[in-house]
Design a protein around this motif. Structure first.
Motif, PDB file in Angstrom:
ATOM      1  N   GLN A  48       0.830  -1.198   0.000  1.00 32.27           N
ATOM      2  CA  GLN A  48       0.000   0.000   0.000  1.00 32.27           C
ATOM      3  C   GLN A  48       0.862   1.244   0.000  1.00 32.27           C
ATOM      4  O   GLN A  48       2.014   1.230   0.463  1.00 32.27           O
ATOM      5  CB  GLN A  48      -0.916  -0.005   1.212  1.00 32.27           C
ATOM      6  N   ALA A  49       0.294   2.334  -0.495  1.00 30.14           N
ATOM      7  CA  ALA A  49       1.002   3.617  -0.478  1.00 30.14           C
ATOM      8  C   ALA A  49       1.437   3.940   0.946  1.00 30.14           C
ATOM      9  O   ALA A  49       0.674   3.741   1.902  1.00 30.14           O
ATOM     10  CB  ALA A  49       0.108   4.715  -1.026  1.00 30.14           C
ATOM     11  N   GLY A  50       2.663   4.432   1.064  1.00 29.74           N
ATOM     12  CA  GLY A  50       3.231   4.726   2.370  1.00 29.74           C
ATOM     13  C   GLY A  50       4.028   3.579   2.960  1.00 29.74           C
ATOM     14  O   GLY A  50       4.733   3.770   3.950  1.00 29.74           O
ATOM     15  N   GLY A  51       3.919   2.411   2.365  1.00 28.09           N
ATOM     16  CA  GLY A  51       4.623   1.243   2.851  1.00 28.09           C
ATOM     17  C   GLY A  51       6.064   1.182   2.372  1.00 28.09           C
ATOM     18  O   GLY A  51       6.562   2.101   1.720  1.00 28.09           O
ATOM     19  N   SER A  52       6.710   0.063   2.709  1.00 28.30           N
ATOM     20  CA  SER A  52       8.129  -0.121   2.391  1.00 28.30           C
ATOM     21  C   SER A  52       8.377  -1.491   1.775  1.00 28.30           C
ATOM     22  O   SER A  52       7.641  -2.448   2.047  1.00 28.30           O
ATOM     23  CB  SER A  52       8.979  -0.001   3.662  1.00 28.30           C
ATOM     24  N   GLN A  69      16.428  -0.085  -0.488  1.00 27.20           N
ATOM     25  CA  GLN A  69      15.403   0.084   0.536  1.00 27.20           C
ATOM     26  C   GLN A  69      14.466   1.191   0.067  1.00 27.20           C
ATOM     27  O   GLN A  69      14.909   2.314  -0.171  1.00 27.20           O
ATOM     28  CB  GLN A  69      16.034   0.460   1.877  1.00 27.20           C
ATOM     29  N   MET A  70      13.193   0.850  -0.055  1.00 24.60           N
ATOM     30  CA  MET A  70      12.210   1.800  -0.577  1.00 24.60           C
ATOM     31  C   MET A  70      11.169   2.081   0.511  1.00 24.60           C
ATOM     32  O   MET A  70      10.441   1.176   0.914  1.00 24.60           O
ATOM     33  CB  MET A  70      11.534   1.226  -1.824  1.00 24.60           C
ATOM     34  N   ASN A  71      11.140   3.318   0.971  1.00 23.59           N
ATOM     35  CA  ASN A  71      10.194   3.743   1.994  1.00 23.59           C
ATOM     36  C   ASN A  71       9.221   4.774   1.421  1.00 23.59           C
ATOM     37  O   ASN A  71       9.470   5.352   0.374  1.00 23.59           O
ATOM     38  CB  ASN A  71      10.940   4.341   3.192  1.00 23.59           C
ATOM     39  N   SER A  72       8.145   4.995   2.139  1.00 22.63           N
ATOM     40  CA  SER A  72       7.135   5.988   1.726  1.00 22.63           C
ATOM     41  C   SER A  72       6.754   5.803   0.263  1.00 22.63           C
ATOM     42  O   SER A  72       6.719   6.760  -0.518  1.00 22.63           O
ATOM     43  CB  SER A  72       7.675   7.403   1.961  1.00 22.63           C
TER      44      SER A  72
END
Length: 124
Positions: A13-17, A82-85
């Motif tokens: 989901q949007a906002g996830g990592s 690493q992909m955040n937000s």
């Protein structure tokens, strides 16, 4: 030859990592820089991030700065993203690639070997 195996993609989901990994095997001594590219649906492949062997030079496309982090473990011949937000516009097939270090690392032509890609889908 260098073989690359990517993992870590999925639906979030949007906002996830998510954390992508890319393990290199074969003639790994030829690897200098490593990078990540992505190809959104219906669009051309675009640069995401790159890192040199020493880790001293790291580049990001503006749209991911502050959200994504590239790193590498030379002992494991592995590069990470690493992909955040995460945002829906981050949805794409993500590819890792290796370079001998020559050329503009933000351009695909600088890379000699590519992984098969891993799908990242971000829902709104």
């Amino acid at each position: 030859q260098v073989q690359l195996a990517e993992s870590g993609g999925g639906l979030v989901q949007a906002g996830g990592s998510l954390r992508l990994s890319c393990a290199a095997s074969g003639r790994t001594f030829s690897i200098n820089a490593m990078g990540w590219f992505r190809q959104p649906p219906g669009k051309e492949r675009e640069f995401v991030a790159s890192i040199t062997q020493s880790g001293h030079s790291i580049k990001y496309v503006d749209s991911v700065k502050g959200r994504f982090t590239i790193s590498r473990d030379n002992a494991k011949n592995t590069v990470y993203l690493q992909m955040n937000s995460l945002k829906p516009e981050d949805t794409a097939i993500y590819y890792c690639a290796t370079s001998n270090g020559f050329g503009d690392l933000q351009r695909p032509y600088a890379y000699q070997y590519w992984g098969q890609g891993t799908q990242v889908t971000v829902s709104s």
